[in-house]
Write an enzyme that holds these catalytic residues in place. Sequence first.
Site, PDB file in Angstrom:
ATOM      1  N   HIS A  50       0.849  -1.180   0.000  1.00 42.86           N
ATOM      2  CA  HIS A  50       0.000   0.000   0.000  1.00 42.86           C
ATOM      3  C   HIS A  50       0.896   1.245   0.000  1.00 42.86           C
ATOM      4  CE1 HIS A  50       0.646  -0.859   4.388  1.00 42.86           C
ATOM      5  NE2 HIS A  50       1.037   0.398   4.317  1.00 42.86           N
TER       6      HIS A  50
HETATM    7  C1  T46 Z   1       2.700   0.593   6.924  1.00 40.34           C
HETATM    8  C2  T46 Z   1       3.562  -0.614   7.062  1.00 40.34           C
HETATM    9  C3  T46 Z   1       5.023  -0.302   7.125  1.00 40.34           C
HETATM   10  C4  T46 Z   1      -4.390  -0.656  13.311  1.00 40.34           C
HETATM   11  O1  T46 Z   1      -5.536  -0.869  13.739  1.00 40.34           O
HETATM   12  N1  T46 Z   1      -3.652   0.389  13.801  1.00 40.34           N
HETATM   13  C5  T46 Z   1      -2.395   0.658  13.365  1.00 40.34           C
HETATM   14  O2  T46 Z   1      -1.777   1.621  13.855  1.00 40.34           O
HETATM   15  C6  T46 Z   1      -1.830  -0.182  12.351  1.00 40.34           C
HETATM   16  C7  T46 Z   1      -0.426   0.100  11.831  1.00 40.34           C
HETATM   17  C8  T46 Z   1      -2.575  -1.218  11.862  1.00 40.34           C
HETATM   18  N2  T46 Z   1      -3.825  -1.448  12.325  1.00 40.34           N
HETATM   19  C9  T46 Z   1      -4.597  -2.584  11.801  1.00 40.34           C
HETATM   20  C10 T46 Z   1      -5.011  -2.503  10.348  1.00 40.34           C
HETATM   21  C11 T46 Z   1      -5.085  -3.946   9.939  1.00 40.34           C
HETATM   22  O3  T46 Z   1      -6.357  -4.468  10.257  1.00 40.34           O
HETATM   23  O4  T46 Z   1      -3.772  -3.754  11.914  1.00 40.34           O
HETATM   24  C12 T46 Z   1      -4.027  -4.632  10.827  1.00 40.34           C
HETATM   25  C13 T46 Z   1      -2.752  -4.964  10.076  1.00 40.34           C
HETATM   26  O5  T46 Z   1      -2.308  -3.781   9.362  1.00 40.34           O
HETATM   27  P1  T46 Z   1      -1.719  -3.854   7.888  1.00 40.34           P
HETATM   28  O6  T46 Z   1      -2.298  -4.994   7.160  1.00 40.34           O
HETATM   29  O7  T46 Z   1      -1.875  -2.510   7.259  1.00 40.34           O
HETATM   30  O8  T46 Z   1      -0.175  -4.161   8.197  1.00 40.34           O
HETATM   31  P2  T46 Z   1       1.074  -4.030   7.220  1.00 40.34           P
HETATM   32  O9  T46 Z   1       2.212  -4.695   7.872  1.00 40.34           O
HETATM   33  O10 T46 Z   1       0.714  -4.462   5.841  1.00 40.34           O
HETATM   34  O11 T46 Z   1       1.351  -2.428   7.144  1.00 40.34           O
HETATM   35  C14 T46 Z   1       1.820  -1.756   8.306  1.00 40.34           C
HETATM   36  C15 T46 Z   1       1.056  -0.435   8.504  1.00 40.34           C
HETATM   37  O12 T46 Z   1      -0.360  -0.698   8.571  1.00 40.34           O
HETATM   38  C16 T46 Z   1       1.298   0.523   7.378  1.00 40.34           C
HETATM   39  O13 T46 Z   1       0.810   1.813   7.726  1.00 40.34           O
HETATM   40  O14 T46 Z   1       3.107   1.568   6.313  1.00 40.34           O
HETATM   41  O15 T46 Z   1       3.205  -1.464   8.154  1.00 40.34           O
END
Ligand code: T46
Length: 141
Positions: A50
């Site tokens: 993303h």
């Molecule tokens: C990024 C990369 C480097 C929350 O509820 N609060 C938060 O502060 C974060 C970071 C995530 N979430 C929730 C959203 C999703 O349901 O946790 C779940 C996993 O997040 P995501 O699939 O977006 O995780 P990554 O590892 O793909 O991405 C993360 C960060 O979300 C993103 O901002 O830049 O790490």
Amino acid sequence: MSLINIVDLPSLADERGELVVLEDNDAVPFKIKRIYYIYGTKENVSRGFHAHKNLEQMAVCVSGSCCFLLDNGNSKDNFTLGDPTKGLVIDKMIWHEMYDFSNDCILMVVASDYYDEKDYIRDYDDFKELTGHGLNSSKRF
Ligand code: T46
């Protein structure tokens, strides 16, 4: 021009070991509003996929290593983060993917704002369009 912007985070080392400080100062190029960390990533799992519309972030591997792919819609760069004294700046509107997590990887991320799902661009085609490098964008030229 490289998309890899590394910030040096000097360690305050003494005979007991290392200590690294992150403050709202020159080292971190924005005011920190949120910190999160990723660990226990399973083998062969990639994360990210993303870009953020407005959020600015800096990632530090405080343990182990992982690789980043950064993409501005026009060019891509890869970087291996594996030094707790190096911060990788992830600017707004940079598509990013993380891969090759080591078993002991703890990836800490400091962010300029609170979590907001509306700030995420999770569709690569949408990202390309917004950067002016999508299929529809090129038709305009
Ligand atoms: C990024 C990369 C480097 C929350 O509820 N609060 C938060 O502060 C974060 C970071 C995530 N979430 C929730 C959203 C999703 O349901 O946790 C779940 C996993 O997040 P995501 O699939 O977006 O995780 P990554 O590892 O793909 O991405 C993360 C960060 O979300 C993103 O901002 O830049 O790490």
